[in-house]
Scaffold this motif. Structure first.
Motif, short mmCIF file in Angstrom:
data_model
loop_
_atom_site.label_atom_id
_atom_site.label_comp_id
_atom_site.label_asym_id
_atom_site.label_seq_id
_atom_site.Cartn_x
_atom_site.Cartn_y
_atom_site.Cartn_z
N VAL A 212 2.44 -0.52 4.50
CA VAL A 212 0.99 -0.75 4.47
C VAL A 212 0.49 -0.84 3.03
CG1 VAL A 212 -1.27 0.29 4.96
CG2 VAL A 212 0.52 0.30 6.71
N GLY A 213 0.98 0.05 2.17
CA GLY A 213 0.55 0.05 0.77
C GLY A 213 0.97 -1.22 0.04
N VAL A 214 2.22 -1.64 0.24
CA VAL A 214 2.70 -2.87 -0.40
C VAL A 214 1.91 -4.08 0.08
CG1 VAL A 214 4.68 -4.43 -0.58
CG2 VAL A 214 5.01 -1.97 -0.82
N SER A 215 1.65 -4.12 1.39
CA SER A 215 0.90 -5.24 1.96
C SER A 215 -0.54 -5.27 1.43
CB SER A 215 0.89 -5.15 3.48
OG SER A 215 2.21 -5.12 3.99
N ILE B 150 -5.57 -6.64 -3.15
CA ILE B 150 -5.80 -6.39 -4.57
C ILE B 150 -5.42 -7.58 -5.43
CG2 ILE B 150 -5.12 -4.93 -6.52
CD1 ILE B 150 -4.85 -2.61 -4.62
N PHE B 151 -4.26 -8.18 -5.18
CA PHE B 151 -3.80 -9.25 -6.07
C PHE B 151 -4.34 -10.63 -5.66
CE2 PHE B 151 -0.74 -12.61 -7.15
CZ PHE B 151 -0.80 -12.52 -8.53
N ASN B 152 -4.39 -10.92 -4.36
CA ASN B 152 -4.71 -12.28 -3.92
C ASN B 152 -6.17 -12.50 -3.57
OD1 ASN B 152 -2.45 -14.23 -3.88
ND2 ASN B 152 -1.41 -12.58 -2.78
N TYR B 153 -6.66 -11.85 -2.50
CA TYR B 153 -7.92 -12.27 -1.91
C TYR B 153 -9.15 -11.55 -2.47
CZ TYR B 153 -5.29 -15.15 1.26
OH TYR B 153 -4.47 -16.13 1.76
N ALA C 118 -15.16 -17.94 0.99
CA ALA C 118 -15.38 -17.79 2.43
C ALA C 118 -14.08 -17.42 3.14
CB ALA C 118 -15.96 -19.09 3.01
N ILE C 119 -12.99 -18.12 2.79
CA ILE C 119 -11.69 -17.80 3.40
C ILE C 119 -11.25 -16.41 3.00
CG2 ILE C 119 -9.26 -18.44 3.47
CD1 ILE C 119 -10.08 -21.33 3.09
N ALA C 120 -11.48 -16.06 1.73
CA ALA C 120 -11.10 -14.73 1.25
C ALA C 120 -11.86 -13.64 2.00
CB ALA C 120 -11.36 -14.62 -0.25
N ILE D 172 4.93 -9.40 -3.87
CA ILE D 172 4.53 -10.43 -2.91
C ILE D 172 5.71 -10.85 -2.04
CG2 ILE D 172 3.71 -12.81 -2.69
CD1 ILE D 172 2.04 -12.36 -5.20
N PHE D 173 6.84 -11.06 -2.68
CA PHE D 173 8.05 -11.44 -1.94
C PHE D 173 8.43 -10.37 -0.93
CE2 PHE D 173 12.64 -11.46 -1.34
CZ PHE D 173 12.89 -12.78 -1.02
N LEU D 174 8.43 -9.11 -1.37
CA LEU D 174 8.79 -8.00 -0.49
C LEU D 174 7.81 -7.86 0.66
CD1 LEU D 174 10.61 -5.53 0.05
CD2 LEU D 174 9.09 -4.19 -1.43
N ALA D 175 6.51 -7.97 0.38
CA ALA D 175 5.50 -7.83 1.42
C ALA D 175 5.64 -8.95 2.45
CB ALA D 175 4.10 -7.86 0.80
#
Length: 303
Positions: free
Chosen positions: A27-30, A36-39, A51-53, A210-213
């Protein structure tokens, strides 16, 4: 004699405590990779992607809240044990019959004392030294009899039985929805990660996260989907994992009352509560099946 796949589960209790940490770690990695990093940055910057975010952020938090609510409800809800005052009635469980019992005899004084008397046959647990209600099975991990036991789940460090089966199914549902959302949300980043396209420099640790999530959530989504399909079929036939393993598939199951009534025996009759890890007070009061001791039979057998 059929091979009992459940007798090798005695070490699962120790492993189960670690699984809670694993779930929270995923859950934390996701959360870091998606929010935090993307949206969250796209939401803050605004523009066409805001809007998508916003939709992704809201769905992510709603599904995560429901997932964790159902998860800890399964963990902390007793699946149901046999009350000390419980006594088999003349029409009690006829499956896997081992010990004859008349309604007038007293309980045995020891685990190795067989009783022969007139009346129906009921099951007796020699490990717990008491009789077993219908659909009750002994858990070798919890070391007690569990009402309508489905299985012992290492991920929730608890048995899944009569009183928390609905919560377990909802946990599977929201886990599938959440992991599917995370997989879809991270798919563009994952494609960029694997492509040779020129992208702005990102810290290797962030790319690894990101890869791991993405890989973890994709794996969970696919595996949980399989469990969901299996349990949907079990609910439709009003059976459990153990019962499906034990009973003959050629004969119609004595507790199969039809898809609608079978569903209500697990989720209750109030639609507003179907997607929540709780029951309506009226259902708890009127539906004795939710307490795990009494189960109606098919009309042609309930006579």
């Amino acid at each position: 004699m059929a091979w009992n796949v459940f007798k090798f589960c005695t070490g699962l209790k120790v492993i189960g405590s670690v699984m809670i940490v694993v779930v929270l770690a995923v859950v934390g990695v996701s959360y870091y990779a998606v929010i935090i990093f993307n949206y969250a940055p796209h939401l803050i910057k605004g523009g066409s992607e805001a809007a998508i975010a916003l939709i992704v952020v809201i769905l992510f938090h709603v599904l995560l809240l429901m997932l964790l609510w159902c998860y800890f409800t399964v963990i902390f809800t007793d699946p149901g044990g046999v009350p000390q005052s419980w006594w088999p009635s003349p029409i009690e469980d006829l499956e896997n019959q081992t010990t004859p019992l008349a309604s007038t005899v007293s309980p045995p004084s020891g685990p190795n004392v067989p009783m022969v008397a007139q009346g129906p046959l009921v099951r007796y647990c020699r490990k717990c030294s008491h009789f077993k209600p219908p659909r009750c099975h002994h858990c070798s991990v919890c070391k007690r009899c569990v009402l309508k036991m489905d299985h012992h789940c290492v991920w929730v460090v608890n048995c899944v039985g009569a009183r928390n089966y609905k919560f377990f199914l909802l946990f599977l549902l929201y886990t599938f929805l959440e992991t599917t959302l995370v997989t879809a949300a991270l798919l563009p980043q994952f494609i960029v990660f694997l492509s040779d396209a020129d992208v702005e420099v990102v810290h290797p640790g962030i790319l690894a996260t990101i890869f791991l999530a993405f890989v973890l959530n994709l794996a969970f989504a696919l595996s949980v989907l399989g469990f969901l399909i299996m349990h949907i079929s079990l609910v439709a036939g009003n059976t459990t994992t153990i019962e499906a393993y034990e009973k003959k598939v050629s004969a119609r199951w004595r507790y199969d009352l039809g898809p609608k009534k079978n569903f209500e025996q697990v989720f209750g009759t109030w639609k507003l509560y179907w997607l929540l890890p709780m029951y309506a007070e009226e259902d708890l009061r009127k539906m004795t099946v939710l307490h795990g001791l009494d189960y109606p039979l098919r009309p042609e057998l309930d006579s």
